[in-house]
Every structure is written in C-alpha cells, then in structure tokens.
Design an enzyme around this catalytic site. Structure first.
Site, PDB file in Angstrom:
ATOM      1  N   GLN A 299       3.605   2.559  -2.826  1.00 44.37           N
ATOM      2  CA  GLN A 299       3.651   3.887  -3.465  1.00 44.37           C
ATOM      3  C   GLN A 299       5.012   4.551  -3.234  1.00 44.37           C
ATOM      4  O   GLN A 299       5.588   5.143  -4.156  1.00 44.37           O
ATOM      5  CB  GLN A 299       2.530   4.764  -2.888  1.00 44.37           C
ATOM      6  CG  GLN A 299       1.132   4.198  -3.171  1.00 44.37           C
ATOM      7  CD  GLN A 299       0.044   4.843  -2.312  1.00 44.37           C
ATOM      8  OE1 GLN A 299       0.314   5.696  -1.474  1.00 44.37           O
ATOM      9  NE2 GLN A 299      -1.197   4.422  -2.527  1.00 44.37           N
TER      10      GLN A 299
ATOM     11  N   HIS B  55      -4.107  -5.258   0.358  1.00 44.82           N
ATOM     12  CA  HIS B  55      -3.645  -5.728   1.670  1.00 44.82           C
ATOM     13  C   HIS B  55      -3.670  -7.247   1.777  1.00 44.82           C
ATOM     14  O   HIS B  55      -4.691  -7.819   2.137  1.00 44.82           O
ATOM     15  CB  HIS B  55      -4.508  -5.110   2.779  1.00 44.82           C
ATOM     16  CG  HIS B  55      -4.198  -3.677   2.986  1.00 44.82           C
ATOM     17  ND1 HIS B  55      -3.240  -3.245   3.880  1.00 44.82           N
ATOM     18  CD2 HIS B  55      -4.665  -2.576   2.367  1.00 44.82           C
ATOM     19  CE1 HIS B  55      -3.152  -1.930   3.819  1.00 44.82           C
ATOM     20  NE2 HIS B  55      -4.003  -1.493   2.908  1.00 44.82           N
TER      21      HIS B  55
ATOM     22  N   CYS C 153       0.812  -1.226   0.000  1.00 42.76           N
ATOM     23  CA  CYS C 153       0.000   0.000   0.000  1.00 42.76           C
ATOM     24  C   CYS C 153       0.844   1.275   0.000  1.00 42.76           C
ATOM     25  O   CYS C 153       1.482   1.565  -0.999  1.00 42.76           O
ATOM     26  CB  CYS C 153      -1.017  -0.045   1.126  1.00 42.76           C
ATOM     27  SG  CYS C 153      -2.546   0.754   0.611  1.00 42.76           S
TER      28      CYS C 153
ATOM     29  N   GLU D  96      -2.523  -9.102   3.952  1.00 42.26           N
ATOM     30  CA  GLU D  96      -2.665  -9.565   5.340  1.00 42.26           C
ATOM     31  C   GLU D  96      -4.114  -9.527   5.795  1.00 42.26           C
ATOM     32  O   GLU D  96      -4.408  -9.959   6.917  1.00 42.26           O
ATOM     33  CB  GLU D  96      -1.815  -8.687   6.265  1.00 42.26           C
ATOM     34  CG  GLU D  96      -2.462  -7.363   6.719  1.00 42.26           C
ATOM     35  CD  GLU D  96      -2.570  -6.296   5.621  1.00 42.26           C
ATOM     36  OE1 GLU D  96      -2.055  -6.535   4.522  1.00 42.26           O
ATOM     37  OE2 GLU D  96      -3.173  -5.248   5.862  1.00 42.26           O
TER      38      GLU D  96
HETATM   39  N1  LIG Z   1      -3.528   1.727   3.219  1.00 43.48           N
HETATM   40  C1  LIG Z   1      -2.552   2.512   2.803  1.00 43.48           C
HETATM   41  O1  LIG Z   1      -1.367   2.271   3.018  1.00 43.48           O
HETATM   42  C2  LIG Z   1      -2.975   3.795   2.140  1.00 43.48           C
HETATM   43  C3  LIG Z   1      -1.911   4.482   1.350  1.00 43.48           C
HETATM   44  C4  LIG Z   1      -2.212   5.954   1.062  1.00 43.48           C
HETATM   45  N2  LIG Z   1      -2.411   6.672   2.264  1.00 43.48           N
HETATM   46  C5  LIG Z   1      -3.425   6.068   0.146  1.00 43.48           C
HETATM   47  O2  LIG Z   1      -4.437   6.556   0.529  1.00 43.48           O
HETATM   48  O3  LIG Z   1      -3.371   5.675  -1.002  1.00 43.48           O
END
Ligand SMILES: NC(=O)CC[C@H](N)C(=O)O
Length: 374
Positions: free
Chosen positions: A268, A348, A264, A350
């Site tokens: 990024q 995710h 996530c 997990e």
């Molecule tokens: N669950 C996360 O890690 C979210 C990643 C980031 N904050 C987003 O909104 O895309």
C-alpha cells in the site's frame, strides 16, 4: 466471569471472560483461518484491532514458543465461540488462556461469532469494546463510539524496531528447527523496512538467499542506499498507510534506483509512493484460505491475508498494472511497475501456518535483483 462485547452501532453480545480481565477497545474484524491463532495474536498488523475467529473451537493446540510472528501480542482483544482449555500438541508449553493473561490481552468467549461475523460483513468493520467490569449497554456503546476510527491512524511507526539489525535465520525444518544460514549462501543484500514485520518474512528472504538488514520505518533512504543493497523490501504493518507521509517520501527515493518488493502495508505504501491512492474496504480480508490469481501465469494460489485497506489500481494506471487479483471480491492483490523492477502483493506469501502457494514470490524478488545486478 461475565464479559460483554459492544459495537459502536449498538449491537451487544454477552459472553464469558477469558484471558486478561478489564476493558479493551479497537476495530472489530473477523478472521476465517481454521488454525494459526498464535500467528494472529503476534502479527503486529493487528495493532488497534480486536479479532474474532470464525472457526468455532480455539485453544486446542495451546501455545508454543516457535510459532510467534513477533515478540509481542499486538491486537487489543480476542473473541471466540468456544475456548478449549484442554490443549494437545507436542510443542505446546502453555494454554491460550494463560498466554493472554500473561500478556494482558482481554478476551471474550461463548458469543455467537457467526452472528457477529454476519453483522460485520453486512454493516462493515467497526469499533467495539469488550468489558468484564462495565455491563451497561448504553455506557459501553458510548465508549465504543468515542474510539478514533482506523482511517487516518499511523500505527506502523509505533511498532517498528528502534535500530537497524541483521537477520540470518532461515525457514523452519523438522530436522533442524530454524537454521542459521551461512553468510556465504546469502548473495543478495536486502534492506528490509520494518513497519511491523513478521518473522517468517525475514526467514523467507534468508532462505531465498538474501542477506537481510532490517531498518526502522523512518530510516533515511540516503543511508539505506549508502549500504549499496541489491533490493529494498517493504514490510506489512498496522494502521492506515495514507498518513505515513515521511515514509512515503522516503520510498520515492528508491524508485528507479533499486528493485523493490512490498507486502501488505508495504504494498500500500508503495502504491502511494508511486502516486496512487488507497481506500478503506468495508470489512477487509483476514484469513488463510483466500483464492488469488497471478495474472501473468493465470495460476490460482490459496493465500493468507490480513488487511482493511487496499490500493486503487486505477489511480496508478500510467505507472503500474494489476498483477494479482483476489477471486472472492476482485480486490487488488498485487501490482507490478510497468517499466521498473518493482512489484508488491497485498496478501502474505510468507504465511505460517497455512498455504505455501505464494512462497515463489520471494524467488521472483531474487530473480529481479539478479537481473538488475547484471
Ligand atoms: N497486514 C498488513 O500489513 C495490513 C496493512 C494495513 N494495516 C491494512 O489493514 O490494510
């Protein structure tokens, strides 16, 4: 008690208060999961956001001490169609209403969450305010417009741990609960960067055989490398990855030296460290029922997701390729480095509760470390 939700674009929803009372604000997003509100409430990635659940009845399984994803409630507001105070679950110890009150989270119930979701889907996620003290639409909308936009906000460095710690707890088992895994069974030394890490990620790493040391978001790469880890893990977290310059520079120092796995926000940040760019999506993906294809195997997995930003894979075309794709909106769901043992996913794996289809990714990371070691 009355409560009002006002959106920055002027749309007003009138409902009833639940949880703490007062006034709260944040980016309003919708989550399509049918269960798991406790995991939503304690997911640090929701910091700065107010979450509306599209499932209509919320509260019926109460709150238990085992399903938390962190020790705090991070979201700024909770929005539901119908709150059920009468809960039933063998592990439950308190009601959702009492839990929100205890943790100071303002909620609103009794609003048309389907209309709200359609509005957000059509107009995009936007800032809003929930109030149980001010019912004047004009004043509320004015306040909602004054909240800073999620784009450009570094929230992760504010939720990270303050010092490194060691983690040895594995995945939940009906017989044993959460087991403490013997260090002798943990073959791969992993340094896990905490940008707002969810507990079940740590448990998945341990159950896959990783000896995990969790470190703060800005822990120097040199100190992490000095621990001689087999791999680096980059966690989920709240906010926009783009302003996290120090963290991105740090991640660059692991490229070519260690296997890396990101989830996530970690995915990024990895995209940015590899020279790519990230974009803000119209309303993002939040839920536990989203189809994703693993491009290598063509297998479709049902995944849990919570993100508003996304990696622009074209910006990485010389370095990394698309490895997972979201089948609903074709967003980039995962990438793999073209030559190095580095990969990441936007969803995710997990997920707890929810689909376990993506658990194999933790084994993929372990296999990568094994190969690199050899
Ligand atoms: N669950 C996360 O890690 C979210 C990643 C980031 N904050 C987003 O909104 O895309």
């Amino acid at each position: 008690m009355k409560a009002v939700l006002a959106l920055a674009d002027g749309r007003i929803f009138k409902g009833k208060a639940f949880g703490a009372t007062g006034e709260t604000s944040g980016e309003v997003v919708f989550n399509t999961a049918m269960s798991g509100y406790q995991e939503v409430l304690t997911d640090p990635s929701y910091k700065g956001q107010m979450v509306t659940m599209t499932y209509t009845q919320i509260g019926n399984t109460g709150i238990n001490p085992e399903d938390i994803e962190s020790n705090q409630l991070y979201l700024s507001g909770f929005i539901v169609r119908e709150y059920l105070d009468c809960y039933s679950n063998y592990r439950a110890t308190m009601s959702l209403d009492a839990y929100l009150k205890e943790n100071g989270v303002v909620g609103i119930q009794g609003i048309d969450t389907r209309a709200l979701t359609r509005h957000l889907r059509d107009k995009g996620a936007q800032n809003g305010i929930i109030s149980t003290i001010d019912f004047d639409p004009e004043s509320l909308v004015k306040k909602a417009r004054a909240i800073p936009s999620m784009s450009g906000l570094d929230l992760a460095t504010g939720v990270t741990c303050s010092a490194p710690y060691h983690w040895t707890q594995g995945l939940w088992d009906l017989q044993t609960g959460y087991p403490n895994v013997d260090k002798r069974d943990l073959k791969y030394k992993v340094v896990a960067y905490d940008f707002g890490i969810k507990l079940n990620i740590l448990r998945c790493l341990v159950s896959a055989g990783c000896d995990v040391t969790v470190v703060p978001a800005t822990f120097p790469a040199e100190s992490a490398l000095a621990m001689n880890p087999d791999g680096i893990f980059l966690s989920n977290g709240p906010g926009d990855p783009e302003p996290m310059k120090e963290v991105i520079e740090n991640i660059k120092k692991f490229v070519g030296k260690k296997p890396i796995f990101g989830i996530c926000l970690g995915h990024q940040l990895l995209g940015l460290a590899l020279g790519g760019r990230t974009i803000k999506l119209k309303f993002g993906n939040h839920g536990s029922n989203l189809p994703v294809m693993d491009i290598a195997t063509k297998k479709v997995e049902i995944t849990a997701q919570n993100h508003g930003f996304s990696v622009d894979i074209l910006s990485l075309s010389n370095v990394a390729g698309l490895a997972h794709e979201n089948l609903n909106d074709q967003t980039v769901e995962g990438m793999a480095h073209k030559t190095l043992p580095i990969f990441s996913v936007q969803h995710h794996p997990e997920a707890s509760p929810g689909p376990h289809d993506s658990h194999y990714l933790f084994n993929r990371f372990v296999e990568m470390m094994e190969k690199h070691k050899a």
